[in-house]
Write a protein that holds these residues in place. Sequence first.
Motif, PDB file in Angstrom:
ATOM      1  N   LYS A   1      59.937  35.881  42.600  1.00 42.19           N
ATOM      2  CA  LYS A   1      59.221  35.599  41.347  1.00 42.19           C
ATOM      3  C   LYS A   1      57.838  34.999  41.592  1.00 42.19           C
ATOM      4  N   ILE A   2      57.223  35.428  42.688  1.00 39.96           N
ATOM      5  CA  ILE A   2      55.829  35.082  42.968  1.00 39.96           C
ATOM      6  C   ILE A   2      55.014  36.326  42.631  1.00 39.96           C
ATOM      7  N   ASN A   3      53.984  36.186  41.813  1.00 38.75           N
ATOM      8  CA  ASN A   3      53.282  37.369  41.303  1.00 38.75           C
ATOM      9  C   ASN A   3      51.966  37.678  42.011  1.00 38.75           C
ATOM     10  N   LEU A   4      51.054  36.728  42.015  1.00 36.52           N
ATOM     11  CA  LEU A   4      49.693  37.017  42.473  1.00 36.52           C
ATOM     12  C   LEU A   4      49.599  37.231  43.979  1.00 36.52           C
ATOM     13  N   ILE A   5      50.242  36.383  44.774  1.00 36.63           N
ATOM     14  CA  ILE A   5      50.121  36.456  46.227  1.00 36.63           C
ATOM     15  C   ILE A   5      50.579  37.818  46.769  1.00 36.63           C
ATOM     16  N   PRO A   6      51.731  38.357  46.333  1.00 35.65           N
ATOM     17  CA  PRO A   6      52.133  39.687  46.818  1.00 35.65           C
ATOM     18  C   PRO A   6      51.113  40.767  46.486  1.00 35.65           C
ATOM     19  N   ARG A   7      50.525  40.690  45.290  1.00 37.36           N
ATOM     20  CA  ARG A   7      49.547  41.705  44.898  1.00 37.36           C
ATOM     21  C   ARG A   7      48.289  41.623  45.768  1.00 37.36           C
ATOM     22  N   ILE A   8      47.882  40.413  46.087  1.00 39.68           N
ATOM     23  CA  ILE A   8      46.733  40.240  46.980  1.00 39.68           C
ATOM     24  C   ILE A   8      47.027  40.853  48.346  1.00 39.68           C
ATOM     25  N   LEU A   9      48.251  40.671  48.843  1.00 42.70           N
ATOM     26  CA  LEU A   9      48.612  41.206  50.160  1.00 42.70           C
ATOM     27  C   LEU A   9      48.587  42.724  50.176  1.00 42.70           C
ATOM     28  N   THR A  10      49.199  43.369  49.172  1.00 41.99           N
ATOM     29  CA  THR A  10      49.230  44.836  49.202  1.00 41.99           C
ATOM     30  C   THR A  10      47.852  45.433  48.931  1.00 41.99           C
ATOM     31  N   GLU A  11      47.030  44.739  48.137  1.00 46.12           N
ATOM     32  CA  GLU A  11      45.671  45.248  47.927  1.00 46.12           C
ATOM     33  C   GLU A  11      44.819  45.067  49.183  1.00 46.12           C
TER      34      GLU A  11
ATOM     35  N   THR B   1      38.343  28.888  35.971  1.00 44.58           N
ATOM     36  CA  THR B   1      39.003  29.911  36.783  1.00 44.58           C
ATOM     37  C   THR B   1      40.159  29.312  37.586  1.00 44.58           C
ATOM     38  N   GLU B   2      41.258  30.059  37.653  1.00 39.65           N
ATOM     39  CA  GLU B   2      42.427  29.590  38.391  1.00 39.65           C
ATOM     40  C   GLU B   2      42.104  29.425  39.880  1.00 39.65           C
ATOM     41  N   SER B   3      42.739  28.442  40.477  1.00 36.54           N
ATOM     42  CA  SER B   3      42.582  28.199  41.916  1.00 36.54           C
ATOM     43  C   SER B   3      43.563  29.056  42.703  1.00 36.54           C
ATOM     44  N   VAL B   4      43.082  29.692  43.757  1.00 37.89           N
ATOM     45  CA  VAL B   4      43.932  30.469  44.658  1.00 37.89           C
ATOM     46  C   VAL B   4      43.207  30.554  45.999  1.00 37.89           C
ATOM     47  N   PRO B   5      43.923  30.476  47.121  1.00 37.52           N
ATOM     48  CA  PRO B   5      43.253  30.583  48.421  1.00 37.52           C
ATOM     49  C   PRO B   5      42.515  31.913  48.574  1.00 37.52           C
ATOM     50  N   LEU B   6      41.583  31.942  49.504  1.00 32.63           N
ATOM     51  CA  LEU B   6      40.834  33.167  49.776  1.00 32.63           C
ATOM     52  C   LEU B   6      41.775  34.281  50.242  1.00 32.63           C
ATOM     53  N   THR B   7      41.420  35.509  49.876  1.00 33.08           N
ATOM     54  CA  THR B   7      42.227  36.660  50.286  1.00 33.08           C
ATOM     55  C   THR B   7      42.398  36.706  51.797  1.00 33.08           C
ATOM     56  N   LYS B   8      41.349  36.412  52.547  1.00 36.69           N
ATOM     57  CA  LYS B   8      41.442  36.489  54.002  1.00 36.69           C
ATOM     58  C   LYS B   8      42.442  35.484  54.555  1.00 36.69           C
ATOM     59  N   ASP B   9      42.555  34.311  53.899  1.00 41.16           N
ATOM     60  CA  ASP B   9      43.514  33.302  54.363  1.00 41.16           C
ATOM     61  C   ASP B   9      44.948  33.726  54.079  1.00 41.16           C
ATOM     62  N   ILE B  10      45.161  34.323  52.920  1.00 43.84           N
ATOM     63  CA  ILE B  10      46.495  34.825  52.586  1.00 43.84           C
ATOM     64  C   ILE B  10      46.867  35.970  53.516  1.00 43.84           C
TER      65      ILE B  10
END
Length: 274
Positions: free
Chosen positions: A142-152, A20-29
């Motif tokens: 051109k950042i994809n995942l982080i913006p989507r996490i923020l709006t969700e 699984t890809e690494s990404v910080p926790l949603t709460k941290d973002i």
Amino acid sequence: MLKEMNQAFLKLIYQKHQTTESVPLTKDIANWAIKVVRLLFPEQAKDFFRSIDEIEGEFWNLGNELKFILNTTDECKDCDNEEKSNRFIASIPEIFRLLNTDVQAIFDGDPSAKSEFEIIRAYPGFYAISFYRIANHLHNLKINLIPRILTEFAHSKTGIDIHPGAEIAESFFIDHGTGVVIGETTIIGKNVKIYQGVTLGALSVDKTMANTKRHPTVEDNVVIYSGATILGGETIIGANSIIGGNVWLTKSVPANSTVYHKPEIKVVENEMIN
């Protein structure tokens, strides 16, 4: 119970944990974005910065935090994250300008709004729009995942679902807001006001349409009332139009139009029984 668990299933879960890809926790973002908003709008904060040096230092910290988030996200490992972080921090004055036009639009358009402080502190529409403005600027880098996490994250808090890829001009007002959906390729002009339950969506859902305009265009000074559904990438709502509640639209509307749904409602007065 564990003895009865299939070894193949355990192996499958193990493999997922290894790949699984690494990404910080949603709460941290989300906490990073909240810090951005609270720096710009201390109406949402409980602690205040007491000098320009402190404020400058906080911008520096926010840039470093964003760089850390990007560096620890697999999707961004091969990107120039320092440049992207610097470009985002440089865009904050424009985000601030846009959000102030949104606050003014809400204040001018809502008779119940007593102050800008109330809007910034309490209105779910402003909360969702502020997260969208931040996410949209990241999306444009051109950042994809982080913006989507923020709006969700904002969606989970407000019930307002705005894709970070949507293009929304200044002075945007979402009134009430619960159930609003704004799709990825939506274009919204200046001074647009929408109410709860509005959908700006795709006419059909097909993976082959991923790189096409699937969502409508709403031109300047349009009002869209609650429950309206507007679909399709070729659908254009002309400037200065009013779209009534519960309208279903899949074709364009010329400028200065009024579109309304005419339900057949009958009221029958029952006879009194003594």
